[in-house]
Scaffold this motif. Sequence first.
Motif, PDB file in Angstrom:
ATOM      1  N   HIS A 214     -37.783 -14.132   8.790  1.00  0.00           N
ATOM      2  CA  HIS A 214     -37.046 -15.390   8.672  1.00  0.00           C
ATOM      3  C   HIS A 214     -37.326 -16.283   9.868  1.00  0.00           C
ATOM      4  N   MET A 215     -37.415 -17.591   9.618  1.00  0.00           N
ATOM      5  CA  MET A 215     -37.524 -18.615  10.649  1.00  0.00           C
ATOM      6  C   MET A 215     -36.126 -19.174  10.880  1.00  0.00           C
ATOM      7  N   ASN A 216     -35.698 -19.243  12.134  1.00  0.00           N
ATOM      8  CA  ASN A 216     -34.293 -19.512  12.446  1.00  0.00           C
ATOM      9  C   ASN A 216     -33.462 -18.332  11.931  1.00  0.00           C
ATOM     10  N   SER A 217     -32.163 -18.450  11.996  1.00  0.00           N
ATOM     11  CA  SER A 217     -31.311 -17.333  11.597  1.00  0.00           C
ATOM     12  C   SER A 217     -31.113 -17.277  10.092  1.00  0.00           C
ATOM     13  N   CYS A 218     -30.628 -16.128   9.636  1.00  0.00           N
ATOM     14  CA  CYS A 218     -30.250 -15.921   8.241  1.00  0.00           C
ATOM     15  C   CYS A 218     -28.976 -15.094   8.241  1.00  0.00           C
ATOM     16  N   ASP A 219     -28.505 -14.676   7.076  1.00  0.00           N
ATOM     17  CA  ASP A 219     -27.283 -13.871   7.063  1.00  0.00           C
ATOM     18  C   ASP A 219     -27.488 -12.543   7.782  1.00  0.00           C
ATOM     19  N   PHE A 220     -28.709 -11.981   7.732  1.00  0.00           N
ATOM     20  CA  PHE A 220     -28.975 -10.735   8.450  1.00  0.00           C
ATOM     21  C   PHE A 220     -29.502 -11.013   9.860  1.00  0.00           C
ATOM     22  N   SER A 221     -28.823 -11.949  10.513  1.00  0.00           N
ATOM     23  CA  SER A 221     -28.969 -12.203  11.939  1.00  0.00           C
ATOM     24  C   SER A 221     -27.634 -11.875  12.599  1.00  0.00           C
ATOM     25  N   LEU A 222     -27.642 -11.830  13.920  1.00  0.00           N
ATOM     26  CA  LEU A 222     -26.411 -11.500  14.647  1.00  0.00           C
ATOM     27  C   LEU A 222     -25.546 -12.734  14.862  1.00  0.00           C
ATOM     28  N   THR A 223     -26.198 -13.902  14.922  1.00  0.00           N
ATOM     29  CA  THR A 223     -25.492 -15.176  15.100  1.00  0.00           C
ATOM     30  C   THR A 223     -26.300 -16.260  14.391  1.00  0.00           C
TER      31      THR A 223
ATOM     32  N   GLY B 118     -24.037  -1.359   6.241  1.00  0.00           N
ATOM     33  CA  GLY B 118     -24.845  -2.286   5.451  1.00  0.00           C
ATOM     34  C   GLY B 118     -25.140  -3.566   6.196  1.00  0.00           C
ATOM     35  N   GLY B 119     -25.073  -3.511   7.508  1.00  0.00           N
ATOM     36  CA  GLY B 119     -25.341  -4.651   8.360  1.00  0.00           C
ATOM     37  C   GLY B 119     -26.269  -4.236   9.488  1.00  0.00           C
ATOM     38  N   PRO B 120     -26.239  -4.965  10.630  1.00  0.00           N
ATOM     39  CA  PRO B 120     -25.333  -6.057  10.957  1.00  0.00           C
ATOM     40  C   PRO B 120     -25.649  -7.338  10.185  1.00  0.00           C
ATOM     41  N   ASN B 121     -24.591  -8.091   9.941  1.00  0.00           N
ATOM     42  CA  ASN B 121     -24.691  -9.324   9.180  1.00  0.00           C
ATOM     43  C   ASN B 121     -23.531 -10.206   9.609  1.00  0.00           C
ATOM     44  N   TRP B 122     -23.843 -11.373  10.149  1.00  0.00           N
ATOM     45  CA  TRP B 122     -22.766 -12.182  10.734  1.00  0.00           C
ATOM     46  C   TRP B 122     -21.741 -12.624   9.692  1.00  0.00           C
ATOM     47  N   PHE B 123     -22.146 -12.703   8.415  1.00  0.00           N
ATOM     48  CA  PHE B 123     -21.231 -13.114   7.360  1.00  0.00           C
ATOM     49  C   PHE B 123     -20.550 -11.913   6.688  1.00  0.00           C
ATOM     50  N   LYS B 124     -20.935 -10.688   7.113  1.00  0.00           N
ATOM     51  CA  LYS B 124     -20.449  -9.443   6.508  1.00  0.00           C
ATOM     52  C   LYS B 124     -20.875  -9.338   5.041  1.00  0.00           C
ATOM     53  N   ASN B 125     -22.093  -9.789   4.796  1.00  0.00           N
ATOM     54  CA  ASN B 125     -22.703  -9.708   3.470  1.00  0.00           C
ATOM     55  C   ASN B 125     -23.451  -8.384   3.375  1.00  0.00           C
ATOM     56  N   TRP B 126     -22.712  -7.297   3.198  1.00  0.00           N
ATOM     57  CA  TRP B 126     -23.268  -5.954   3.296  1.00  0.00           C
ATOM     58  C   TRP B 126     -24.262  -5.666   2.168  1.00  0.00           C
TER      59      TRP B 126
END
Length: 500
Positions: free
Chosen positions: A110-119, A390-398
């Motif tokens: 991914h370029m820039n962050s996505c849901d499976f980023s920390l922030t 099922g993460g880490p995922n900043w949105f908790k989208n496991w």
Amino acid sequence: MRMWNEITSVLIISLLVSGCSVEQKLDLEVYETSAGGSKMQPVTEFTVGDDPLIIGLLPEEEYQKITGFGGSFTEASASLLNALGEANRKKVIEAYFGDEGAKYSLTRTHMNSCDFSLTNYSYAPVEGDNDLLYFSIEEDREDIIPFIKEAMEVSSEGFKIVASPWTAPPWMKDNKDWRGGKLLPEYRDTWALFFSKYLEAYKAEGIDIWGFTVENEPLGNDYNWESMHFTPEEMTDFVRDYLGPRLEEDGHEVKILGYDQNREHLEEWVDEMYRNKENAKYFDGTAIHWYASTYEVFPEALQYAHNKAPEKYLIQTEACVDAEVPKWKDDEWYWSKKATDWGWDWAPEKDKYLHPKYAPVYRYARDIIGCLNNWVDGWIDWNMVLDTQGGPNWFKNWCVAPVIVDVEKDEVYFTPLYYTMKHFSRYIRPGAIRIGFENPDKTLQITAAKNPDGSIVAVILNPGTEKKEFKLTLEDRSHGVIISGQALQTIIIGSASTNN
């Protein structure tokens, strides 16, 4: 009696000389993964009954060239590998990229962050920096870049990387948010420049990017995590008038893949992308995801996309068991019809039938086989590694990944999904040509390909509970094969087959 033997010998020799075909035995290797517990286990029992099913391989029937198979370098996966002990970190990377592992050949990041980023983060954080003077990939230096570089070190044949943005930085968007919204027209030049800067920055790290998707899921995700919306017309205009010319002007040779979302909307996107030569000029292919159904591969849509642009790539760029927390060291769950996805609860009533409970192994194997048999040339899984939540995922989208880790205990679990991917990625190599086959048993799902080295590979899924016996034929050769119930099997024919 002596005269009779001489006459018999003469008759046999005459038949052979006259061209009477004599069936010969195929030289093959067979590996199986099953609900019974085998994991890429060599099959050694080949005795079948007198009237077996006949499955024929047809190498003269040639279809698409295979680009590759693999998974994705996400910040979530990379950060978990950083937290593991050195031995287990190496074990995971070797398992995915090493000569004894899955030998992944096509990957994504991914370029820039996505849901499976920390922030949430962007490589262009400074508002008004239209020339991107402050562009920086510093955010990737501790996790994603080291992960990619270590994979490159252990991969003897190398792999391709597709990079995808989830969103432009909020200051370039009409809603000034990470989620949703559209790119403001005045920033189209800047956003095109962003892709060029990214290529240059990664090149400076010794990492070549093979391709881009223009936007991950341009239809959005209900404003849950990073996203940016495009219509087919808007994306095509951006590629034709901004992104393509910018990359060309800057001397970058990189593939551009359009769309990058679920298959049920595929037709309207390829209609616009390939409407005319001007629109199609900079598109090298189309990217798709699988989330519209837990069982349907949408073959008509895939066929339509191929026929619209038969010379272009058609690549599955993302798939995962979503809306589930991984089951730790519970192989049985991955073979059982117990998993649900987002659509189980949230799909519109008219679409709920597409989201029944399913067995994760079958979903993966069915989709890869179905995609290959309908002109898809590459298949990329989502996260390579996730934790027990099922993460880490900043949105908790496991979600679930093929490899699950417990960083506190420094433990690694290779789920059956890892072996499912390996059945394809290890043996069907880049440049392989998918070939035809004859299969009278519709309960078995099959695909086959001919590798550049001449070896032929067939992958067979038996979702039934009973074993199946069949005779595999290739020209004038054949061999009996037995596949267990609830099993995935890879058959390799030819001297160039790879020992497991």
